[in-house]
Write a protein that holds these residues in place. Structure first.
Motif, PDB file in Angstrom:
ATOM      1  N   CYS A   1       0.875  -1.174   0.000  1.00 18.67           N
ATOM      2  CA  CYS A   1       0.000   0.000   0.000  1.00 18.67           C
ATOM      3  C   CYS A   1       0.913   1.225   0.000  1.00 18.67           C
ATOM      4  CB  CYS A   1      -0.901   0.012   1.232  1.00 18.67           C
ATOM      5  SG  CYS A   1      -1.812   1.565   1.413  1.00 18.67           S
TER       6      CYS A   1
ATOM      7  N   PHE B   1       0.509   3.940   1.130  1.00 18.87           N
ATOM      8  CA  PHE B   1       0.364   4.736   2.350  1.00 18.87           C
ATOM      9  C   PHE B   1       0.807   3.970   3.597  1.00 18.87           C
ATOM     10  CE2 PHE B   1      -2.832   5.624  -0.843  1.00 18.87           C
ATOM     11  CZ  PHE B   1      -2.523   6.929  -1.149  1.00 18.87           C
ATOM     12  N   CYS B   2       0.574   2.643   3.609  1.00 20.53           N
ATOM     13  CA  CYS B   2       0.831   1.855   4.823  1.00 20.53           C
ATOM     14  C   CYS B   2       2.012   0.902   4.674  1.00 20.53           C
ATOM     15  CB  CYS B   2      -0.388   1.027   5.191  1.00 20.53           C
ATOM     16  SG  CYS B   2      -1.929   1.917   5.095  1.00 20.53           S
TER      17      CYS B   2
ATOM     18  N   HIS C   1      -7.297  -0.376  -0.286  1.00 25.03           N
ATOM     19  CA  HIS C   1      -6.747  -0.990   0.912  1.00 25.03           C
ATOM     20  C   HIS C   1      -7.794  -0.806   2.009  1.00 25.03           C
ATOM     21  CE1 HIS C   1      -3.474  -1.210   4.238  1.00 25.03           C
ATOM     22  NE2 HIS C   1      -4.078  -2.361   4.042  1.00 25.03           N
TER      23      HIS C   1
ATOM     24  N   CYS D   1      -6.993   1.061   5.511  1.00 23.05           N
ATOM     25  CA  CYS D   1      -6.807   2.515   5.588  1.00 23.05           C
ATOM     26  C   CYS D   1      -7.849   3.250   4.755  1.00 23.05           C
ATOM     27  CB  CYS D   1      -5.388   2.927   5.161  1.00 23.05           C
ATOM     28  SG  CYS D   1      -5.084   2.861   3.390  1.00 23.05           S
TER      29      CYS D   1
HETATM   30 ZN   LIG Z   1      -3.207   1.507   3.257  1.00 22.48          ZN
END
Ligand SMILES: [Zn+2]
Ligand SMILES: Cc1cc2nc3c(=O)[nH]c(=O)nc-3n(C[C@H](O)[C@H](O)[C@H](O)COP(=O)(O)OP(=O)(O)OC[C@H]3O[C@@H](n4cnc5c(N)ncnc54)[C@H](O)[C@@H]3O)c2cc1C
Lengths: 91, 416
Positions: A6, A8-9, A59, A62
């Motif tokens: 991901c 972001f994560c 995802h 999130c």
């Molecule tokens: Zn994420």
């Protein structure tokens, strides 16, 4: 268990991700001028590419949507990126 | 073709089984045919058989890139049923079931149809209401369906998990007594043998690489063994269909996913129906060899690789153990996956597409084994007459633009 990235994560379990759509689809507009065929192609039509594919995934943990580049035969994930902003073309 | 019979079996038994001949011819492709079918799965082979049998069209070739039945036809869990919701679907799947009921005789090939009944099990009063709705719909559509209560379900399935702390208590569900299983390879081989005997060329090891047209009309196919001319072309290539028609500018509403299946080591008879749990999504039957054959939902990752992923394996196996804790003692013998062609309304695509002479039979997704005799019957009708059969018409590709979806995922609560 396959690990999907991901943007972001970072790397997470594949079970946290959900396939949304093939990338590069644009909602046909303006609505009154859109034919039934164009609209149904937008809703349902798919290329189902064999090999390299660009796909929009979400995802779930999130809540962010993202662009995955995958190989649909080997299932390898080649790239993960944030969706382009409004007005920028997703390809 | 020598007929198979008890007498032939006894005679061959005395001769040391040296007299059996290959069940179908292995011809080289001819330069031209009246009709060509891409895909030697159940649907393609049944199409060829009914073209020859029902319509007298015998200059027919089935082109298969691997071996016949090597696609989903030889990879599925063989559940046959017609417990759908909408009249169009019941008409289609019950046509298939009726043809299956006479198939071993029709083909002179034992397809081992075993109509042992199927229960779709519910666990809450709300699910029971949905089951009642499906059973009522089935009765209105003229097929056998009934609501089964908890006592009868327990009597039929004595090993079911009825512990007080079971996560999904079985309250009963929808029962179809004519549902059951059949031998998948035998369906492919039986149609191949009967079609070959009527003059159809079954050409294995031949990949179609392109479709030739004049723009408006089909003129043939390109293959890795050279071009073959025809003016009628049927495609029954399951998950490979979108790629075959894409060069013609046809985009189909099909996504390809992997669907997995599992087989346990063989054990003595202990399960004599087909069972699907709405709660776990796992379904199971016991084969004549004693193995448990089971499966569940799709891998939710679009793919063309015939391989399943681990999380779905875990869901399916743990679902089975929730239903039958005793099965935890068994070992898995095999696990595999097929690439299934999933359509948004979980109904197949049957009908013409693009240039004149081209007809599709695809989009069966996770449930097309049960439909093989009907899919073949209907595609043969379209190739022979150039027009829809009344049973296939609702499944035309135009239903998407016309907003006439036949949404069986919502309608009958099918597992996928
Ligand atoms: Zn994420
Ligand atoms: C694990 C699993 C379990 C299932 N369980 C059930 C079930 O219990 N009940 C049920 O009803 N259905 C079930 N199904 C679905 C069912 O198996 C399919 O819908 C059905 O077999 C489809 O048959 P077909 O003839 O259309 O496709 P297939 O059998 O896949 O045949 C298509 C053929 O086309 C060939 N082909 C592809 N491209 C080309 C080319 N370019 N040139 C030449 N040949 C080509 C392929 O090699 C293949 O043999 C299951 C599927 C799977 C994977």
């Amino acid at each position: 268990m396959q690990i999907f990235p991901c943007p972001f994560c970072g790397p997470r379990d594949e079970t946290e991700f959900h396939f949304a759509a093939e990338a590069g689809k644009h909602r046909p507009e303006p609505a009154p001028e859109v034919t039934d065929t164009a609209w149904s192609d937008y809703l349902y039509g798919a290329d189902a590419p064999k090999g390299r594919a660009r796909e929009v995934w979400v995802h779930l943990t999130c809540g962010e949507f993202l662009l995955l580049t995958r190989d649909t035969v080997t299932r390898e994930v080649l790239d993960a990126a944030a969706l382009p902003g409004r007005g920028e073309a997703a390809t | 073709m020598t007929r198979y019979s008890a007498l032939a079996l006894a005679r061959e038994g005395l001769r040391g089984h040296r007299g059996w001949r290959p069940a179908w011819r292995k011809p080289d492709p001819k330069p031209a045919y009246d009709a060509v079918i891409i895909g030697g799965g159940g649907h393609g082979l049944a199409t060829a058989y009914y073209l020859a049998k029902n319509h007298g069209v015998r200059r027919v070739a089935v082109l298969e890139k691997g071996w016949i039945g090597g696609g989903n036809t030889g990879r599925n869990t063989t559940v046959i049923r017609s417990n759908y919701f909408y009249p169009e679907s019941v008409a289609l799947y019950d046509l298939a079931l009726r043809l299956y009921e006479g198939l071993s005789k029709e083909l002179n090939y034992n397809v081992m149809l075993s109509q042992r009944g199927m229960l779709i099990a519910a666990h809450t009063p709300m699910q029971m209401e949905i089951c009642a709705r499906i059973a009522n719909a089935m009765m209105l559509n003229g097929v056998d369906g009934s609501l089964m209560g908890p006592q009868e379900a327990r009597a039929r399935l004595p090993l079911l998990n009825d512990a007080p702390d079971a996560r999904y208590q079985c309250l009963g569900g929808v029962w179809q007594g004519r549902a059951g299983i059949a031998r998948h390879d035998a369906v492919a081989w039986g149609y191949a043998r009967a079609a070959s005997a009527l003059g159809v060329d079954i050409v294995e090891g031949t990949t179609v690489t392109g479709i030739s047209t004049t723009g408006a009309r089909i003129t043939g196919v390109e293959t890795d063994r050279g071009p073959i001319a025809c003016d009628r072309l049927g495609i029954a290539a399951a998950g490979a269909t979108p790629g075959l028609v894409a060069p013609l500018g046809i985009r189909l509403p099909i996504h390809d996913y992997a669907l997995q299946a599992f087989v346990s080591e063989p054990v003595k008879p202990m399960l004599d129906t087909v069972l699907l749990y709405l709660g776990t999504g796992t379904y199971v039957s016991q084969s004549d060899k004693g193995e448990l054959v089971f499966g569940g939902g799709l891998d939710r990752v679009p793919t063309h690789g015939q391989r399943g992923n681990l999380p779905v394996q875990e869901t399916i196996v743990s679902g089975l153990l929730e239903m039958f804790p005793a099965f935890g003692q068994l070992k898995l013998l095999r696990q595999w996956a097929g690439v299934v062609d999933v359509v948004p309304d979980s109904s197949p695509i049957l009908g013409p597409a693009g240039p004149e002479g081209l007809f599709l039979n695809c989009g069966w997704g996770t449930g097309g084994f049960k439909a093989i005799p009907a899919g073949g019957w209907l595609l043969a009708h379209m190739l022979a007459t150039g027009a829809h059969h009344e049973v296939s018409r609702p499944f035309d590709l135009t239903r998407f633009a016309e907003g006439r979806l036949i949404d069986e995922a919502a309608g009958s609560g099918i597992a996928h």
